[in-house]
Design a protein around this motif. Structure first.
Motif, PDB file in Angstrom:
ATOM      1  N   LYS A 277      -5.381  43.105 -18.817  1.00  0.00           N
ATOM      2  CA  LYS A 277      -4.556  44.079 -18.106  1.00  0.00           C
ATOM      3  C   LYS A 277      -3.354  44.555 -18.912  1.00  0.00           C
ATOM      4  O   LYS A 277      -2.917  45.690 -18.780  1.00  0.00           O
ATOM      5  CB  LYS A 277      -4.088  43.482 -16.785  1.00  0.00           C
ATOM      6  CG  LYS A 277      -5.232  43.205 -15.800  1.00  0.00           C
ATOM      7  CD  LYS A 277      -5.808  44.502 -15.247  1.00  0.00           C
ATOM      8  CE  LYS A 277      -6.948  44.242 -14.281  1.00  0.00           C
ATOM      9  NZ  LYS A 277      -6.500  43.576 -13.054  1.00  0.00           N
ATOM     10  N   ASP A 278      -2.780  43.705 -19.757  1.00  0.00           N
ATOM     11  CA  ASP A 278      -1.552  44.063 -20.466  1.00  0.00           C
ATOM     12  C   ASP A 278      -1.732  44.158 -21.973  1.00  0.00           C
ATOM     13  O   ASP A 278      -0.757  44.084 -22.725  1.00  0.00           O
ATOM     14  CB  ASP A 278      -0.454  43.026 -20.155  1.00  0.00           C
ATOM     15  CG  ASP A 278      -0.101  43.002 -18.678  1.00  0.00           C
ATOM     16  OD1 ASP A 278       0.008  44.088 -18.077  1.00  0.00           O
ATOM     17  OD2 ASP A 278       0.053  41.899 -18.120  1.00  0.00           O
ATOM     18  N   ILE A 279      -2.962  44.306 -22.427  1.00  0.00           N
ATOM     19  CA  ILE A 279      -3.200  44.386 -23.870  1.00  0.00           C
ATOM     20  C   ILE A 279      -4.111  45.574 -24.189  1.00  0.00           C
ATOM     21  O   ILE A 279      -4.753  46.149 -23.314  1.00  0.00           O
ATOM     22  CB  ILE A 279      -3.803  43.077 -24.429  1.00  0.00           C
ATOM     23  CG1 ILE A 279      -5.108  42.702 -23.690  1.00  0.00           C
ATOM     24  CG2 ILE A 279      -2.799  41.937 -24.334  1.00  0.00           C
ATOM     25  CD1 ILE A 279      -6.335  43.321 -24.240  1.00  0.00           C
ATOM     26  N   GLN A 280      -4.158  45.906 -25.473  1.00  0.00           N
ATOM     27  CA  GLN A 280      -4.988  47.010 -25.927  1.00  0.00           C
ATOM     28  C   GLN A 280      -5.921  46.558 -27.042  1.00  0.00           C
ATOM     29  O   GLN A 280      -5.524  45.788 -27.931  1.00  0.00           O
ATOM     30  CB  GLN A 280      -4.110  48.153 -26.447  1.00  0.00           C
ATOM     31  CG  GLN A 280      -4.854  49.325 -27.074  1.00  0.00           C
ATOM     32  CD  GLN A 280      -5.641  50.156 -26.070  1.00  0.00           C
ATOM     33  OE1 GLN A 280      -6.517  49.623 -25.383  1.00  0.00           O
ATOM     34  NE2 GLN A 280      -5.336  51.449 -25.993  1.00  0.00           N
ATOM     35  N   VAL A 281      -7.152  47.018 -26.991  1.00  0.00           N
ATOM     36  CA  VAL A 281      -8.123  46.914 -28.079  1.00  0.00           C
ATOM     37  C   VAL A 281      -8.866  48.235 -28.139  1.00  0.00           C
ATOM     38  O   VAL A 281      -9.246  48.789 -27.101  1.00  0.00           O
ATOM     39  CB  VAL A 281      -9.123  45.762 -27.870  1.00  0.00           C
ATOM     40  CG1 VAL A 281     -10.260  45.850 -28.892  1.00  0.00           C
ATOM     41  CG2 VAL A 281      -8.439  44.408 -27.985  1.00  0.00           C
ATOM     42  N   GLY A 282      -9.052  48.750 -29.334  1.00  0.00           N
ATOM     43  CA  GLY A 282      -9.824  49.971 -29.509  1.00  0.00           C
ATOM     44  C   GLY A 282     -10.889  49.787 -30.581  1.00  0.00           C
ATOM     45  O   GLY A 282     -10.673  49.054 -31.546  1.00  0.00           O
ATOM     46  N   PHE A 283     -12.020  50.441 -30.410  1.00  0.00           N
ATOM     47  CA  PHE A 283     -13.119  50.387 -31.375  1.00  0.00           C
ATOM     48  C   PHE A 283     -13.474  51.785 -31.864  1.00  0.00           C
ATOM     49  O   PHE A 283     -13.438  52.750 -31.099  1.00  0.00           O
ATOM     50  CB  PHE A 283     -14.370  49.764 -30.746  1.00  0.00           C
ATOM     51  CG  PHE A 283     -14.259  48.308 -30.423  1.00  0.00           C
ATOM     52  CD1 PHE A 283     -14.360  47.358 -31.429  1.00  0.00           C
ATOM     53  CD2 PHE A 283     -14.036  47.887 -29.116  1.00  0.00           C
ATOM     54  CE1 PHE A 283     -14.263  46.008 -31.137  1.00  0.00           C
ATOM     55  CE2 PHE A 283     -13.932  46.538 -28.812  1.00  0.00           C
ATOM     56  CZ  PHE A 283     -14.044  45.591 -29.822  1.00  0.00           C
ATOM     57  N   LEU A 284     -13.827  51.885 -33.146  1.00  0.00           N
ATOM     58  CA  LEU A 284     -14.406  53.081 -33.733  1.00  0.00           C
ATOM     59  C   LEU A 284     -15.746  52.721 -34.347  1.00  0.00           C
ATOM     60  O   LEU A 284     -15.927  51.598 -34.832  1.00  0.00           O
ATOM     61  CB  LEU A 284     -13.519  53.648 -34.844  1.00  0.00           C
ATOM     62  CG  LEU A 284     -12.195  54.311 -34.482  1.00  0.00           C
ATOM     63  CD1 LEU A 284     -11.548  54.864 -35.747  1.00  0.00           C
ATOM     64  CD2 LEU A 284     -12.373  55.414 -33.446  1.00  0.00           C
ATOM     65  N   ALA A 285     -16.659  53.684 -34.364  1.00  0.00           N
ATOM     66  CA  ALA A 285     -17.967  53.439 -34.982  1.00  0.00           C
ATOM     67  C   ALA A 285     -18.567  54.740 -35.496  1.00  0.00           C
ATOM     68  O   ALA A 285     -18.299  55.820 -34.958  1.00  0.00           O
ATOM     69  CB  ALA A 285     -18.923  52.799 -33.973  1.00  0.00           C
ATOM     70  N   VAL A 286     -19.373  54.621 -36.533  1.00  0.00           N
ATOM     71  CA  VAL A 286     -20.209  55.722 -37.006  1.00  0.00           C
ATOM     72  C   VAL A 286     -21.603  55.172 -37.278  1.00  0.00           C
ATOM     73  O   VAL A 286     -21.755  53.992 -37.613  1.00  0.00           O
ATOM     74  CB  VAL A 286     -19.668  56.378 -38.300  1.00  0.00           C
ATOM     75  CG1 VAL A 286     -18.341  57.050 -38.037  1.00  0.00           C
ATOM     76  CG2 VAL A 286     -19.546  55.368 -39.434  1.00  0.00           C
ATOM     77  N   ASN A 287     -22.616  56.008 -37.118  1.00  0.00           N
ATOM     78  CA  ASN A 287     -23.951  55.576 -37.493  1.00  0.00           C
ATOM     79  C   ASN A 287     -24.443  56.368 -38.698  1.00  0.00           C
ATOM     80  O   ASN A 287     -23.753  57.241 -39.215  1.00  0.00           O
ATOM     81  CB  ASN A 287     -24.930  55.654 -36.313  1.00  0.00           C
ATOM     82  CG  ASN A 287     -25.182  57.084 -35.832  1.00  0.00           C
ATOM     83  OD1 ASN A 287     -24.819  58.070 -36.485  1.00  0.00           O
ATOM     84  ND2 ASN A 287     -25.816  57.208 -34.680  1.00  0.00           N
ATOM     85  N   LYS A 288     -25.626  56.047 -39.149  1.00  0.00           N
ATOM     86  CA  LYS A 288     -26.161  56.630 -40.373  1.00  0.00           C
ATOM     87  C   LYS A 288     -26.368  58.133 -40.247  1.00  0.00           C
ATOM     88  O   LYS A 288     -26.362  58.857 -41.256  1.00  0.00           O
ATOM     89  CB  LYS A 288     -27.489  55.935 -40.712  1.00  0.00           C
ATOM     90  CG  LYS A 288     -27.979  56.168 -42.122  1.00  0.00           C
ATOM     91  CD  LYS A 288     -27.113  55.485 -43.164  1.00  0.00           C
ATOM     92  CE  LYS A 288     -27.747  55.593 -44.550  1.00  0.00           C
ATOM     93  NZ  LYS A 288     -26.855  55.048 -45.595  1.00  0.00           N
ATOM     94  N   GLN A 289     -26.513  58.618 -39.021  1.00  0.00           N
ATOM     95  CA  GLN A 289     -26.736  60.041 -38.802  1.00  0.00           C
ATOM     96  C   GLN A 289     -25.424  60.837 -38.737  1.00  0.00           C
ATOM     97  O   GLN A 289     -25.437  62.049 -38.574  1.00  0.00           O
ATOM     98  CB  GLN A 289     -27.529  60.259 -37.511  1.00  0.00           C
ATOM     99  CG  GLN A 289     -28.976  59.800 -37.582  1.00  0.00           C
ATOM    100  CD  GLN A 289     -29.110  58.285 -37.624  1.00  0.00           C
ATOM    101  OE1 GLN A 289     -28.460  57.573 -36.856  1.00  0.00           O
ATOM    102  NE2 GLN A 289     -29.948  57.792 -38.520  1.00  0.00           N
ATOM    103  N   GLY A 290     -24.298  60.127 -38.844  1.00  0.00           N
ATOM    104  CA  GLY A 290     -23.018  60.807 -38.790  1.00  0.00           C
ATOM    105  C   GLY A 290     -22.462  60.980 -37.387  1.00  0.00           C
ATOM    106  O   GLY A 290     -21.452  61.650 -37.189  1.00  0.00           O
ATOM    107  N   GLN A 291     -23.094  60.365 -36.398  1.00  0.00           N
ATOM    108  CA  GLN A 291     -22.529  60.354 -35.057  1.00  0.00           C
ATOM    109  C   GLN A 291     -21.388  59.343 -35.017  1.00  0.00           C
ATOM    110  O   GLN A 291     -21.410  58.351 -35.734  1.00  0.00           O
ATOM    111  CB  GLN A 291     -23.580  59.976 -34.024  1.00  0.00           C
ATOM    112  CG  GLN A 291     -24.709  60.975 -33.880  1.00  0.00           C
ATOM    113  CD  GLN A 291     -25.757  60.478 -32.900  1.00  0.00           C
ATOM    114  OE1 GLN A 291     -26.206  59.344 -32.997  1.00  0.00           O
ATOM    115  NE2 GLN A 291     -26.139  61.323 -31.969  1.00  0.00           N
TER     116      GLN A 291
END
Length: 321
Positions: A277-291
């Protein structure tokens, strides 16, 4: 629900259904195949992306690009969560963590490194010039100095002032989306279609001396599999380490999830088992197709994307609204 097998059995009728997708989630992030080199980084990192783009535009490798890119915030005294100018631990020491990973699965990492402005370059030297993946503390510093890196004082007057002010109460509480920046994680795809990634940070402000987060840990703060894609994380590293977050994102993509779906599921793995509730986590990702995909627990996580010759800052979707 129309599954893939049923869809294919429709034969020519399938062409009448161009708008159908298979299990993709709705998100504010547009996933389109890349028409050329791609760079994506956590938070607002226009200049970092530009440095990476400059490498890629000359035909350089994704590995060279991500190193060049994250060196920008490492040298920025106004970025208090990365490199020079980073807020110190509770003892007033600026300790840095970083890792890098190339398209061949090679990786290098440094943790609890002091006095070196560019830990990402030391991490690359660990990868390329030693039989190890990770060096830490005094050993990492000795290695860096032996490689010709310059020993410097990384505690700026402004960060020291903030630390001394903090000492008056010495209350420790991570702040969500502090100044809209944190660890920088960066992923790049070069003109050959190869993927590399880098991650670098000064860690949590006023942390316990010796604390290391997810950023330098392969599989937590960063993971790349050139057959599938890459992922990186930002935010409170303890939560990412407990779920092997970046590795999880890549494995979910291996199983057929889009980058967006994989990032959302990685966030759900945290929220389903840990206090969030009081913290942050963020994720980024790319795949081989450039998505690409981006997702966080709390609203307020943004990221910088270079794709189709456009460099822009975008807002990620979030678990909490």
């Amino acid at each position: 629900m129309l599954n893939r097998r049923r869809f294919l059995s429709l034969g020519p009728l399938a062409g009448l259904l161009p708008s159908l997708t298979f299990g993709e989630t709705t998100s504010s992030v547009t996933n389109q195949p890349a028409s050329g080199p791609l760079v994506i980084s956590t938070w607002k990192q226009i200049k970092a992306n530009e440095a990476a783009i400059a490498v890629l535009s000359k035909g350089g490798s994704a590995l060279d690009a991500v190193e060049a890119g994250v060196r920008i915030p490492e040298a920025d005294p106004n970025d208090t969560s990365v490199g020079y100018g980073g807020l110190p631990d509770r003892d007033g020491r600026v300790t840095l963590d970083a890792c890098i990973m190339d398209e061949k699965g090679n990786a290098g990492s440094v943790t609890f490194l002091e006095h070196i402005m560019h830990p990402i370059s030391v991490a690359r030297a660990v990868m390329e010039k030693t039989p190890h993946v990770m060096l830490s503390g005094e050993g990492a510093l000795a290695f860096a100095l032996a490689q010709g890196f310059k020993k410097e004082n990384l505690l700026t007057k402004e960060s020291e002032k903030n630390w001394r002010e903090w000492l008056k109460t010495a209350q420790y509480k991570p702040v969500i989306n502090i100044e809209r920046h944190d660890t920088i994680g960066m992923l790049a795809i070069d003109s050959k279609g190869n993927i590399s990634g880098a991650c670098t940070t000064s860690g949590l402000a006023y942390k316990m001396n010796g604390r290391v987060g997810d950023s330098p840990i392969i599989g937590a703060g960063l993971f790349v599999d050139n057959e599938i894609g890459g992922a990186c994380a930002t935010g409170l590293g303890e939560l990412v380490m407990r779920t092997c977050g970046s590795f999880l994102v890549v494995e979910l993509m291996r199983q057929g999830r889009t980058p967006q779906q994989a990032c959302e599921e990685a966030a759900r793995r945290i929220t389903s088992k840990q206090a969030y509730k009081d913290i942050q986590v963020g994720f980024l990702a790319v795949n081989k197709q450039g998505q690409h995909g981006a997702y966080s627990i709390q609203p307020g996580f943004n990221f910088t994307l270079y794709q189709d010759k456009t460099n822009r800052v975008l807002e990620a979707g979030s678990f909490l609204k």
